[in-house]
Design an enzyme around this catalytic site. Structure first.
Site, PDB file in Angstrom:
ATOM      1  N   ASP A  82       3.632   5.820   1.347  1.00  0.00           N
ATOM      2  CA  ASP A  82       4.730   4.874   1.550  1.00  0.00           C
ATOM      3  C   ASP A  82       6.016   5.660   1.741  1.00  0.00           C
ATOM      4  OD1 ASP A  82       3.149   2.574   1.240  1.00  0.00           O
ATOM      5  OD2 ASP A  82       3.343   2.651  -0.943  1.00  0.00           O
ATOM      6  N   ASP A 110       2.207  -2.030   5.937  1.00  0.00           N
ATOM      7  CA  ASP A 110       2.652  -3.143   5.096  1.00  0.00           C
ATOM      8  C   ASP A 110       3.547  -4.095   5.881  1.00  0.00           C
ATOM      9  OD1 ASP A 110       1.355  -1.995   2.900  1.00  0.00           O
ATOM     10  OD2 ASP A 110       3.132  -0.851   2.325  1.00  0.00           O
TER      11      ASP A 110
END
Length: 207
Positions: free
Chosen positions: A151, A185
């Site tokens: 991430d 995401d």
């Protein structure tokens, strides 16, 4: 929308997602960040070993982190199979373009994170103690199904302290938006957003 156009959309999302993850993984050490716009948009490298928000099954069940990771990855594989079937069936039935785009984005995002979970443990070494990972390392940090999701997108738009007069929270830190996420995401969230906002258009009589 045709299957060919859906596959092109999926390929574009996957390409952007994986290029951004591999770049960050091989150029940043864990926790390193660069500020993009003032203080509200940063590229911050973290790794997620669990599901959304970093939650792990081992936080709730008496199982090891390793077992928790395998269960989560296997669940994701079954989920992506279901989403893939939904997408194929949706296109086959001539459903609305909105629905096909939404499901394609969800599929691409889910597949992007599954790639991390399944393969990253065997193609990268560790990103810790100031170490920048190496792609196709001779000493990988994990095994198949034990990869960590990369991430990097962080939007701390508000980072302040509650006024002293606020009951219970006075003097404590308040921040919005704390979660760190990735392109995959974003694709999933956008797809779900399409289904919620354009619900009637997506699920017309054909769908």
């Amino acid at each position: 929308m045709s299957l060919k156009k859906s596959l092109i959309l999926i390929a574009i999302v996957l390409l952007i997602d994986q290029i951004s993850k591999i770049y960050v993984k091989t150029h940043f050490f864990l926790g390193e960040y660069v500020t993009v716009f003032n203080d509200w948009f940063k590229i911050l490298f973290i790794e997620n070993e669990g599901a959304a928000w970093g939650v792990k099954l081992s936080d709730f069940l008496p199982i090891s982190d390793s077992t928790s990771k395998i269960i989560l990855t296997v669940f994701r594989l079954f989920a992506i199979g279901g989403i893939g079937y939904w997408l194929f069936d949706t296109i086959k039935k001539g459903a609305s373009k909105t629905l096909v785009i939404a499901v394609s984005l969800i599929f691409a995002g889910a597949l992007g994170n599954i790639i991390d979970s399944v393969f990253y443990g065997v193609i990268f070494d560790h990103s810790n103690n100031g170490n920048v990972a190496t792609l196709f390392s001779a000493e990988p940090y994990g095994a198949v199904f034990h990869g960590k999701v990369v991430d990097m997108l962080h939007f701390p738009m508000i980072d302040t302290t509650w006024p002293a007069w606020v009951p219970h929270f006075g003097g404590k830190r308040f921040s919005f938006f704390d979660p760190v996420f990735n392109i995959a995401d974003m694709a999933i969230s956008t797809g779900v957003g399409f289904l919620l906002v354009f619900n009637k258009k997506a699920f017309n009589h054909k769908s």
